[in-house]
Design an enzyme around this catalytic site. Sequence first.
Site, PDB file in Angstrom:
ATOM      1  N   GLY A  41       1.044  -1.280   0.324  1.00  0.00           N
ATOM      2  CA  GLY A  41       0.143  -0.106   0.093  1.00  0.00           C
ATOM      3  C   GLY A  41       0.297   1.227  -0.032  1.00  0.00           C
ATOM      4  O   GLY A  41       2.137   1.041  -0.255  1.00  0.00           O
ATOM      5  N   ALA A  42       0.219   2.426   1.117  1.00  0.00           N
ATOM      6  CA  ALA A  42       0.825   3.499   0.202  1.00  0.00           C
ATOM      7  C   ALA A  42       1.387   4.083  -1.325  1.00  0.00           C
ATOM      8  O   ALA A  42       2.863   4.102  -1.139  1.00  0.00           O
ATOM      9  CB  ALA A  42       1.802   3.447   1.188  1.00  0.00           C
ATOM     10  N   LEU A  43       0.843   3.603  -2.377  1.00  0.00           N
ATOM     11  CA  LEU A  43       0.781   3.602  -3.647  1.00  0.00           C
ATOM     12  C   LEU A  43       1.522   4.538  -4.258  1.00  0.00           C
ATOM     13  O   LEU A  43       0.552   5.743  -4.425  1.00  0.00           O
ATOM     14  CB  LEU A  43      -0.560   2.645  -4.479  1.00  0.00           C
ATOM     15  CG  LEU A  43      -1.031   1.340  -3.535  1.00  0.00           C
ATOM     16  CD1 LEU A  43      -1.766   1.166  -4.583  1.00  0.00           C
ATOM     17  CD2 LEU A  43       0.505   0.717  -3.749  1.00  0.00           C
ATOM     18  N   GLY A  78       5.352   3.637  -9.003  1.00  0.00           N
ATOM     19  CA  GLY A  78       6.587   2.793  -9.355  1.00  0.00           C
ATOM     20  C   GLY A  78       5.143   1.403  -9.073  1.00  0.00           C
ATOM     21  O   GLY A  78       5.221   1.096  -9.503  1.00  0.00           O
ATOM     22  N   HIS A  79       4.325   1.816  -7.580  1.00  0.00           N
ATOM     23  CA  HIS A  79       3.408   0.580  -7.892  1.00  0.00           C
ATOM     24  C   HIS A  79       2.348  -0.242  -9.396  1.00  0.00           C
ATOM     25  O   HIS A  79       2.451  -0.221  -9.757  1.00  0.00           O
ATOM     26  CB  HIS A  79       2.785   0.644  -6.147  1.00  0.00           C
ATOM     27  CG  HIS A  79       3.140   0.423  -5.449  1.00  0.00           C
ATOM     28  ND1 HIS A  79       3.137   1.464  -4.839  1.00  0.00           N
ATOM     29  CD2 HIS A  79       3.930   0.005  -4.578  1.00  0.00           C
ATOM     30  CE1 HIS A  79       4.440   1.498  -3.821  1.00  0.00           C
ATOM     31  NE2 HIS A  79       4.303  -0.213  -3.732  1.00  0.00           N
ATOM     32  N   ASP A 121      13.844  -3.730  -5.622  1.00  0.00           N
ATOM     33  CA  ASP A 121      13.885  -4.107  -4.388  1.00  0.00           C
ATOM     34  C   ASP A 121      14.588  -5.255  -5.710  1.00  0.00           C
ATOM     35  O   ASP A 121      13.902  -6.704  -5.222  1.00  0.00           O
ATOM     36  CB  ASP A 121      12.634  -4.928  -3.794  1.00  0.00           C
ATOM     37  CG  ASP A 121      11.884  -3.285  -3.883  1.00  0.00           C
ATOM     38  OD1 ASP A 121      12.526  -3.103  -2.298  1.00  0.00           O
ATOM     39  OD2 ASP A 121      10.570  -3.121  -3.602  1.00  0.00           O
ATOM     40  N   GLN A 130      15.187  -8.667  -3.641  1.00  0.00           N
ATOM     41  CA  GLN A 130      13.845  -9.359  -3.641  1.00  0.00           C
ATOM     42  C   GLN A 130      12.779 -10.051  -4.453  1.00  0.00           C
ATOM     43  O   GLN A 130      12.994 -11.416  -4.570  1.00  0.00           O
ATOM     44  CB  GLN A 130      12.476  -8.401  -3.083  1.00  0.00           C
ATOM     45  CG  GLN A 130      11.237  -8.766  -3.047  1.00  0.00           C
ATOM     46  CD  GLN A 130       9.715  -7.839  -2.582  1.00  0.00           C
ATOM     47  OE1 GLN A 130      10.559  -7.863  -1.297  1.00  0.00           O
ATOM     48  NE2 GLN A 130       9.729  -7.225  -3.150  1.00  0.00           N
ATOM     49  N   SER A 153       9.260   5.777  -3.194  1.00  0.00           N
ATOM     50  CA  SER A 153       9.909   4.418  -2.141  1.00  0.00           C
ATOM     51  C   SER A 153       8.525   5.274  -1.590  1.00  0.00           C
ATOM     52  O   SER A 153       8.321   6.460  -0.989  1.00  0.00           O
ATOM     53  CB  SER A 153      10.780   4.778  -1.627  1.00  0.00           C
ATOM     54  OG  SER A 153      10.474   4.049  -0.535  1.00  0.00           O
TER      55      SER A 153
HETATM   56  P1  AMP Z   1       6.667  -2.537  -1.119  1.00  0.00           P
HETATM   57  O1  AMP Z   1       4.609  -1.562  -1.227  1.00  0.00           O
HETATM   58  O2  AMP Z   1       7.084  -1.380  -1.469  1.00  0.00           O
HETATM   59  O3  AMP Z   1       6.216  -3.598  -0.677  1.00  0.00           O
HETATM   60  O4  AMP Z   1       6.498  -2.606  -2.834  1.00  0.00           O
HETATM   61  C1  AMP Z   1       5.779  -3.538  -4.038  1.00  0.00           C
HETATM   62  C2  AMP Z   1       6.438  -3.744  -5.146  1.00  0.00           C
HETATM   63  O5  AMP Z   1       6.509  -2.608  -6.160  1.00  0.00           O
HETATM   64  C3  AMP Z   1       7.361  -4.197  -5.187  1.00  0.00           C
HETATM   65  O6  AMP Z   1       7.534  -5.642  -6.191  1.00  0.00           O
HETATM   66  C4  AMP Z   1       8.095  -3.348  -5.605  1.00  0.00           C
HETATM   67  O7  AMP Z   1      10.235  -3.875  -5.833  1.00  0.00           O
HETATM   68  C5  AMP Z   1       7.866  -2.608  -6.077  1.00  0.00           C
HETATM   69  N1  AMP Z   1       8.300  -1.032  -6.270  1.00  0.00           N
HETATM   70  C6  AMP Z   1       8.353  -0.285  -5.200  1.00  0.00           C
HETATM   71  N2  AMP Z   1       8.563   1.248  -5.439  1.00  0.00           N
HETATM   72  C7  AMP Z   1       8.745   0.947  -7.039  1.00  0.00           C
HETATM   73  C8  AMP Z   1       9.599   1.859  -7.634  1.00  0.00           C
HETATM   74  N3  AMP Z   1       9.852   2.834  -7.791  1.00  0.00           N
HETATM   75  N4  AMP Z   1       9.681   1.604  -9.406  1.00  0.00           N
HETATM   76  C9  AMP Z   1       9.022   0.221  -9.631  1.00  0.00           C
HETATM   77  N5  AMP Z   1       8.592  -0.986  -8.129  1.00  0.00           N
HETATM   78  C10 AMP Z   1       9.298  -0.224  -7.417  1.00  0.00           C
END
Ligand code: AMP
Length: 290
Positions: free
Chosen positions: A41-43, A46-47, A160, A163, A195
């Site tokens: 969440g907190a989209l 990137g998400h 990530d 990951q 992020s």
């Molecule tokens: P998170 O919510 O931080 O767990 O991220 C969820 C997904 O979004 C993960 O696959 C992350 O790698 C991806 N993600 C987070 N930030 C970015 C970004 N700036 N660009 C591309 N993917 C992202």
Amino acid sequence: MKTKAEETIDIPIVRSIADLRSAIALWRAAGETVGLVPTMGALHEGHLALVRASRAKMDYTVATILVNPLQFGPDEDLESYPRDEAEDAGKLAEAGADLLYAPPIEEIYPEDFSTKVEVTGLTDVLCGVFRPVHFSGVATIVTKLFLQALPDAAFFGEKDYQQVLVVRRLARDLDIPVCIETVPTVREADGLALSSRNAYLTVEERAIAPKLFETLGEMAAAIREGCSIAKTVASSEAALRRAGFGPIDYLEVRDPETLALVDGPNRPARIFVAAHLGKARLIDNLAVTD
Ligand code: AMP
């Protein structure tokens, strides 16, 4: 009556494994493919890039939101992690996701939950050293989401990078038939990787933050030109400290597949960094060569 500008696009939300499976079963019965986009969440954009990548490849896209307690250490930001489901749901609908799976924690981890998925080797370095429970938490939740949704493909961000390697490995090792797709890091205009944790930066810190990716770019160029990796790393670490960064957890050049350290020229290499800036711990990575 709402005016057009006020209209919101809705997205169906399911909160139980049973409801998730029923929704996906209908699509499957019609022979459609399903993409999964796991998030906390907190989209941000990137998400949403992951959602768009899934939409472009798959017939249906399921996004998940769960702030997974298992992947946070005791001194980390589980409590303060930003949460705004209504806003996230609107963004997902707009980006074209078909379903939001946002289960309560009890649905995922009943009181006597006692199983962990642990990927060894790949998690002994980089973030695995500084966040000892993190990757087992990630591997456990991702395995559960894969088995709950049984998607054809799942989409993860290169931001990530470690990951992604861990998720690929667990899918292969556990014979989970899901294709792992990666999406390039989405950045602000000044290079800072988007992020959810950037929200922790003060105005002053936000002005310093782009120096992280700038440094990776300079390092990649220097290494390609034949500069010593050890010297490049040392001078870059010093430059980051001078710019105002706090502790640098790691700044390392590693093999993009095995994550083994790379110390000489002409080998596949990627630079990985994690550095603290105020309350935020920022991570980023960049290919030197493919
Ligand atoms: P998170 O919510 O931080 O767990 O991220 C969820 C997904 O979004 C993960 O696959 C992350 O790698 C991806 N993600 C987070 N930030 C970015 C970004 N700036 N660009 C591309 N993917 C992202």
